[in-house]
Design a protein around this motif. Structure first.
Motif, mmCIF file in Angstrom:
data_model
loop_
_atom_site.group_PDB
_atom_site.id
_atom_site.type_symbol
_atom_site.label_atom_id
_atom_site.label_comp_id
_atom_site.label_asym_id
_atom_site.label_seq_id
_atom_site.Cartn_x
_atom_site.Cartn_y
_atom_site.Cartn_z
ATOM 1 N N ALA A 176 65.112 -54.983 -107.476
ATOM 2 C CA ALA A 176 64.906 -53.865 -106.560
ATOM 3 C C ALA A 176 65.155 -52.533 -107.234
ATOM 4 O O ALA A 176 64.584 -51.515 -106.847
ATOM 5 C CB ALA A 176 65.805 -54.012 -105.338
ATOM 6 N N ALA A 177 65.977 -52.528 -108.268
ATOM 7 C CA ALA A 177 66.305 -51.281 -108.948
ATOM 8 C C ALA A 177 65.053 -50.598 -109.489
ATOM 9 O O ALA A 177 64.985 -49.375 -109.571
ATOM 10 C CB ALA A 177 67.280 -51.564 -110.084
ATOM 11 N N LEU A 178 64.062 -51.410 -109.866
ATOM 12 C CA LEU A 178 62.829 -50.836 -110.405
ATOM 13 C C LEU A 178 62.092 -49.996 -109.366
ATOM 14 O O LEU A 178 61.324 -49.099 -109.702
ATOM 15 C CB LEU A 178 61.896 -51.954 -110.887
ATOM 16 C CG LEU A 178 62.252 -52.639 -112.204
ATOM 17 C CD1 LEU A 178 61.469 -53.930 -112.342
ATOM 18 C CD2 LEU A 178 61.963 -51.707 -113.375
ATOM 19 N N MET A 179 62.326 -50.309 -108.118
ATOM 20 C CA MET A 179 61.508 -49.715 -107.067
ATOM 21 C C MET A 179 62.127 -48.495 -106.407
ATOM 22 O O MET A 179 61.410 -47.689 -105.810
ATOM 23 C CB MET A 179 61.204 -50.752 -105.973
ATOM 24 C CG MET A 179 60.207 -51.812 -106.368
ATOM 25 S SD MET A 179 58.612 -51.130 -106.842
ATOM 26 C CE MET A 179 58.108 -50.357 -105.319
ATOM 27 N N VAL A 180 63.437 -48.355 -106.472
ATOM 28 C CA VAL A 180 64.072 -47.349 -105.615
ATOM 29 C C VAL A 180 63.661 -45.928 -105.955
ATOM 30 O O VAL A 180 63.647 -45.061 -105.096
ATOM 31 C CB VAL A 180 65.609 -47.469 -105.602
ATOM 32 C CG1 VAL A 180 66.019 -48.587 -104.670
ATOM 33 C CG2 VAL A 180 66.147 -47.704 -107.000
ATOM 34 N N HIS A 181 63.283 -45.675 -107.216
ATOM 35 C CA HIS A 181 62.937 -44.294 -107.557
ATOM 36 C C HIS A 181 61.438 -44.048 -107.631
ATOM 37 O O HIS A 181 60.992 -42.996 -108.047
ATOM 38 C CB HIS A 181 63.610 -43.898 -108.868
ATOM 39 C CG HIS A 181 65.099 -43.938 -108.750
ATOM 40 N ND1 HIS A 181 65.783 -43.132 -107.860
ATOM 41 C CD2 HIS A 181 66.035 -44.719 -109.345
ATOM 42 C CE1 HIS A 181 67.076 -43.407 -107.934
ATOM 43 N NE2 HIS A 181 67.256 -44.368 -108.821
ATOM 44 N N VAL A 182 60.683 -45.036 -107.199
ATOM 45 C CA VAL A 182 59.222 -44.892 -107.149
ATOM 46 C C VAL A 182 58.861 -43.844 -106.091
ATOM 47 O O VAL A 182 59.518 -43.781 -105.049
ATOM 48 C CB VAL A 182 58.590 -46.266 -106.812
ATOM 49 C CG1 VAL A 182 57.144 -46.141 -106.414
ATOM 50 C CG2 VAL A 182 58.753 -47.209 -107.995
#
Ligand code: SF4
Ligand code: SF4
Lengths: 231, 481
Positions: A176-182
């Motif tokens: 999920a970490a990959l997505m939070v700053h998208v």
């Protein structure tokens, strides 16, 4: 990792995927009679001729583009000698054209369904939801492909975030970490898609799985006999 | 040679009175449901006229049936790949307006209207939208030549035929139509899902309601436009040849209720291996070649081969008594509807005699040369434009009348026939007097002993959820013939 992040990018997508898979199995197993494209060409043909072909051909290429952009790691295309710049240009051009075809088609579909009385009066909630959600997902996709680069000095490099997240998700190691700053519009595109996939098995969209490719290799005239014990 | 049995029908157009009883009983049995209000598995057209759906016979427009590509037979609308490429929009699909916008009447207001000075009316309302509408086209809009001056000239069968549409000089005939349960069904070939099939044991063509995915190619592929798209369920439906009835040895509803007693049902044996060749025959030979497919059930060698091929003895016995075989093959008075569509239809028609065109005083019996209905018109309808098989059939029908006139009045008659008098008399009996059991020779199939009926639900025609006799409907008591 925040709880929201976990919920949005791990729990929610797996929930949608489960509903997608189990929903299809259920409907295929128990409700063959409702498994149809539910075409409305018979009630309205003139608009459908254009709307349907624009949408379907557009969405097929959009889908292929997604496979290329999301499932094939950037390193692979790089190894093939495709530079990041070339990739981005191609994605913009081909993806843009396909996306525009699809968006014109789906806007037309929505307009047609609401404006033609014969369709409006004979459509189910699922019919409306399917095309409305498709419109939402495609419109966000178009925004992300064509408009986002204009206001953000170039395209967003989703191949560094969304793509690895998706591959992780599909292989059971979601991060999920990959997505939070998208960017938000990309996140919304995905969230709308989750909803679409969760509703998919309960709408006419199931006809996708019935694309009759077997027809290409079939003999023309089919016979069905009684089981031998009944003869 | 691969012998198969087929249930077939003959309709004697000479006796159809255009009462539409067949259509109405059929509708009550099969299509009185949402989505198929517009559909008439059995319909009766007045010819000349455009028919139902409009101009269905014009395959240059609708592209139904088969066409010869060189010497090879191919679906007229294109092969398998062409089908898949048009799957998002079927260019040859008629819309509901080509049939008619189905309507009902606002009967509710008649009962619910408050007292007023004027009589309340029941306005027509579209079934599709619920809106008030003024019907401008409907089933049998052309009944008894209504509006024939407008639509009559658009009849595709009028190619090369001179006709007058003035009241005193014109002609008409009724054409009842059902699905022909063809030997080479274009609907089956056009269905990409493989949902349409021909039954091995009796040749009835059905749509598997579970397997249909609503691609609609059967509708456009059938040159007779006899599969119908249920716009509510999104699936195709078609005439079932009343298989639940014929399996029990009863005639179809349309045949049973026919007021004119024009219909005959029977078994024919045919050579399934010969079908592709017969379907690809040159235009001039179509009728003869299609007729030649039928095998003589009285021939013991044929009977033995049929039994070997799995045709039950009761069916072979029924084939020997088949009125269809006698009318279509033995006496050649019945002809296939539009053999040039090359689907090998299994409903054949006895052409109608008609009043004399000119004033021929003193002539009591019609003469094929002077009939009101132009021979060329009947030839376009029943023989791909070749007048000779039609003339032959008409001459035999006239010969029957000559013979019977001589027998009843004692007047000598000059004309002779190529059929001996005893055969003519037999033909007369079949056409005029035959009882129920002679007109309908339908051997029971004893499906009640068939395998696992429970799992077969829904695979044959309309016995599915929402369909006739669907789940939840009260089971009818078992009946044995
Ligand atoms: S008439 Fe019946 S069997 Fe023949 S092609 Fe049409 S639907 Fe099929
Ligand atoms: S019921 Fe018989 S006579 Fe009446 S229209 Fe139908 S086919 Fe003709």
């Amino acid at each position: 990792m925040s709880l929201t992040g976990q919920f949005l990018w791990v729990i929610l997508p797996y929930l949608a995927l489960s509903i997608f898979v189990l929903g299809h199995l259920y409907r295929y197993g128990f409700s063959q009679y409702t498994w149809t494209a539910r075409s409305s060409e018979f009630l309205e043909k003139r608009q459908l001729r254009w709307a349907s072909q624009l949408f379907h051909y557009g969405i097929i290429f959009v889908f292929l583009g997604h496979v290329l952009g999301l499932l094939v790691p950037a390193a692979w295309t790089g190894a093939l000698g495709v530079s990041e710049r070339l990739y981005q240009e191609q994605a913009l051009l081909l993806g843009g054209v396909a996306g525009l075809l699809a968006v014109v088609g789906i806007v037309w579909f929505n307009w047609r369904r609401w404006s033609v009385a014969r369709l409006r009066r004979n459509s189910s909630l699922g019919d409306y939801l399917a095309i409305a959600l498709l419109l939402l997902v495609i419109a966000l996709g178009i925004y992300n492909t064509l408009l986002y680069p204009l206001s953000h000095h170039g395209p967003y490099n989703y191949r560094a975030t969304i793509a690895p997240w998706l591959r992780g998700f599909l292989t059971g190691r979601p991060d999920a970490a990959l997505m939070v700053h998208v960017p938000a519009t990309f996140q919304l595109h995905l969230l709308a898609a989750f909803l679409l996939f969760a509703l998919w098995p309960f709408t006419r969209l199931v006809h996708l799985w019935s694309l009759p490719l077997a027809y290409l290799r079939r003999r023309y005239i089919l016979y069905r006999g009684l089981p031998p014990e009944a003869r | 040679m691969r012998i198969k049995a087929q249930l077939a029908m003959v309709m004697n157009l000479d006796k159809c009175i255009g009462c539409h009883t067949c259509s109405v009983t059929c509708k009550h049995a099969w299509t009185n449901r949402r989505g198929v209000e517009y559909a008439w598995f059995n319909n009766v057209e007045t010819k000349p006229g455009v028919g139902y759906p409009k101009r269905w016979e014009d395959q240059e427009h609708w592209r139904g049936g088969w066409a010869l590509r060189g010497s090879r037979l191919e679906l007229k609308a294109g092969g398998r790949l062409a089908k898949l490429l048009t799957i998002f929009h079927n260019p040859n699909l008629p819309t509901v307006d080509d049939y008619y916008d189905p309507w009902s009447y606002d009967y509710e207001t008649l009962a619910a209207a408050p007292p007023s000075r004027h009589q309340p009316t029941a306005r027509p309302r579209s079934v599709l939208t619920g809106d008030a509408m003024q019907p401008a086209w409907g089933p049998n809009w052309e009944d008894d030549l209504a509006g024939a001056t407008v639509t009559g000239p658009q009849d595709p069968d009028l190619v090369g035929v001179e006709v007058a549409f003035e009241y005193e000089r014109t002609f008409q005939l009724y054409l009842p139509r059902i699905c022909n349960h063809c030997l080479n069904p274009a609907c089956v070939a056009s269905c990409p899902s493989g949902a349409m099939y021909k039954r091995e044991e009796d040749g009835i063509v059905l749509t598997d309601q579970q397997a249909c995915r609503g691609w609609r190619f059967c509708v456009s592929g059938c040159p007779y436009k006899k599969p119908y798209f249920n716009w509510s369920s999104g699936k195709a439906e078609k005439c079932l040849f009343c298989y639940p009835r014929v399996e029990a040895g009863q005639p179809t509803v349309c045949a049973e209720s026919c007021v004119g007693r024009i219909r005959y049902l029977g078994v024919v044996l045919y050579d399934a291996d010969g079908v592709p060749d017969a379907a690809a025959a040159p235009v001039g030979e179509l009728v003869a070649r299609q007729r030649a497919l039928f095998l003589d059930p009285a021939d013991p060698r044929i009977a033995a081969q049929a039994e070997e091929a799995g045709v039950p003895p009761a069916w072979i016995a029924a084939a020997r008594r088949s009125p269809v075989y006698r009318l279509a093959v033995r006496w050649e008075v019945a002809l296939p509807l539009h053999p040039e569509f090359r689907t090998l239809p299994m409903v054949w028609y006895v052409p109608p005699l008609s009043p004399l065109a000119g004033d021929s005083p003193g002539t009591v019996l019609p003469d094929t040369a002077a009939m009101r209905i132009p021979l060329a018109y009947l030839a376009n309808l029943l023989a791909a434009g070749d007048p000779s098989p039609v003339r032959r059939a008409l001459e035999r029908l006239v010969a029957v009348r000559r013979l019977m006139r001589r027998l009843t009045t004692g007047e000598p008659s000059e004309a002779s026939s190529d059929l001996p008098p005893d055969e003519l008399e037999e033909l007369y009996r079949l056409l005029a007097l035959a009882k129920h059991s002679e007109r309908f020779v339908v051997p029971p199939a004893h499906k009640e002993t068939a395998a696992d009926l429970f799992t077969l639900r829904g695979t044959a025609g309309l016995d599915s959820e929402g369909g006739v006799g669907g789940w939840g409907a009260a089971p009818s008591p078992p009946r044995r013939p």
